[in-house]
Scaffold this active site. Structure first.
Site, mmCIF file in Angstrom:
data_model
loop_
_atom_site.group_PDB
_atom_site.id
_atom_site.type_symbol
_atom_site.label_atom_id
_atom_site.label_comp_id
_atom_site.label_asym_id
_atom_site.label_seq_id
_atom_site.Cartn_x
_atom_site.Cartn_y
_atom_site.Cartn_z
ATOM 1 N N ASP A 9 -3.736 12.744 -1.457
ATOM 2 C CA ASP A 9 -4.500 13.907 -1.026
ATOM 3 C C ASP A 9 -5.010 14.604 -2.287
ATOM 4 O OD1 ASP A 9 -2.289 15.267 -2.085
ATOM 5 O OD2 ASP A 9 -1.850 16.374 -0.244
ATOM 6 N N CYS A 66 1.062 12.804 -3.276
ATOM 7 C CA CYS A 66 0.640 14.146 -2.864
ATOM 8 C C CYS A 66 1.361 15.123 -3.788
ATOM 9 C CB CYS A 66 0.898 14.416 -1.378
ATOM 10 S SG CYS A 66 2.612 14.547 -0.840
ATOM 11 N N GLY A 67 1.321 16.395 -3.483
ATOM 12 C CA GLY A 67 1.936 17.374 -4.370
ATOM 13 C C GLY A 67 3.413 17.128 -4.578
ATOM 14 N N SER A 68 4.144 16.928 -3.491
ATOM 15 C CA SER A 68 5.590 16.679 -3.585
ATOM 16 C C SER A 68 5.949 15.220 -3.371
ATOM 17 C CB SER A 68 6.333 17.517 -2.543
ATOM 18 O OG SER A 68 6.007 17.056 -1.241
ATOM 19 N N GLY A 69 5.072 14.463 -2.743
ATOM 20 C CA GLY A 69 5.357 13.085 -2.357
ATOM 21 C C GLY A 69 6.019 12.985 -0.996
ATOM 22 N N ILE A 70 6.473 14.095 -0.470
ATOM 23 C CA ILE A 70 7.226 14.093 0.783
ATOM 24 C C ILE A 70 6.320 13.807 1.975
ATOM 25 C CG2 ILE A 70 8.667 15.446 2.349
ATOM 26 C CD1 ILE A 70 9.622 17.011 -0.202
ATOM 27 N N GLY A 71 5.299 14.622 2.155
ATOM 28 C CA GLY A 71 4.437 14.479 3.328
ATOM 29 C C GLY A 71 3.749 13.133 3.402
ATOM 30 N N HIS A 99 17.241 -2.834 -3.208
ATOM 31 C CA HIS A 99 18.089 -2.668 -2.029
ATOM 32 C C HIS A 99 17.325 -2.452 -0.726
ATOM 33 C CE1 HIS A 99 21.734 -1.265 -4.641
ATOM 34 N NE2 HIS A 99 21.249 -2.438 -5.008
ATOM 35 N N ARG A 133 22.965 -9.191 1.218
ATOM 36 C CA ARG A 133 23.502 -8.191 2.143
ATOM 37 C C ARG A 133 22.485 -7.110 2.493
ATOM 38 N NH1 ARG A 133 25.138 -6.383 -2.883
ATOM 39 N NH2 ARG A 133 25.224 -4.121 -3.163
ATOM 40 N N ARG A 137 20.044 -5.018 6.433
ATOM 41 C CA ARG A 137 19.691 -3.598 6.566
ATOM 42 C C ARG A 137 18.194 -3.397 6.671
ATOM 43 N NH1 ARG A 137 24.035 -3.071 1.870
ATOM 44 N NH2 ARG A 137 25.890 -3.243 3.187
#
Length: 143
Positions: A9, A66-71, A99, A133, A137
């Site tokens: 963004d 993005c600004g935080s990478g979270i969204g 992993h 292993r 997962r």
């Protein structure tokens, strides 16, 4: 080398541009899915676009910013087959590959510096999935 899809963004545009340059310098083909400037846009559009490109096999891996990478990581992870990992250092990026078989690296431009971002990118691109292993997962994530 490989095709790497990138997207950001407006808050991640500057770092995305640097990532594109680093990828090209390393010989990768860059599939730039936007945005292309600092004008305010919605991160879900670009996270989804990168997630879809990676999941469809148009790119081997992806990078979202993005600004935080979270969204933008949440947006990418909404796409079946996308496994985006928000990384704040090279160790996180390495472990996301070893992993979790992450196929998209998420970065927060406002939270990490350029050298840390470059370290994350290098670890992400150069670390193979260990399988074993961990495969069981990852299969559960894809189910």
């Amino acid at each position: 080398m490989s095709v790497i899809a990138i997207g950001s963004d407006h808050a991640g545009y500057t770092l995305k541009s640097a990532v594109a340059d680093w990828l090209k310098e390393a010989g990768h083909e860059v599939l730039d899915l936007g945005t292309n400037g600092n004008e305010s846009v919605d991160y879900p559009d670009f996270g989804r676009a990168v997630g879809e490109a990676v999941a469809a096999g148009k790119a081997e891996k992806g990078v979202v910013v993005c600004g935080s990478g979270i969204g933008i990581s949440i947006a990418a992870n909404r796409v079946k087959g996308a496994r985006a990992a928000l990384c704040m250092n090279g160790l996180m990026a390495r472990l996301s590959r070893q992993h979790n078989d992450a196929n998209i690296l998420a970065l927060g431009e406002r939270l990490i510096g350029v050298e840390t971002a470059r370290d994350c990118l290098n670890e992400f691109l150069n670390t193979p999935f260990e399988g074993g292993r961990h495969q069981r997962r990852v299969d559960k994530l894809s189910a």
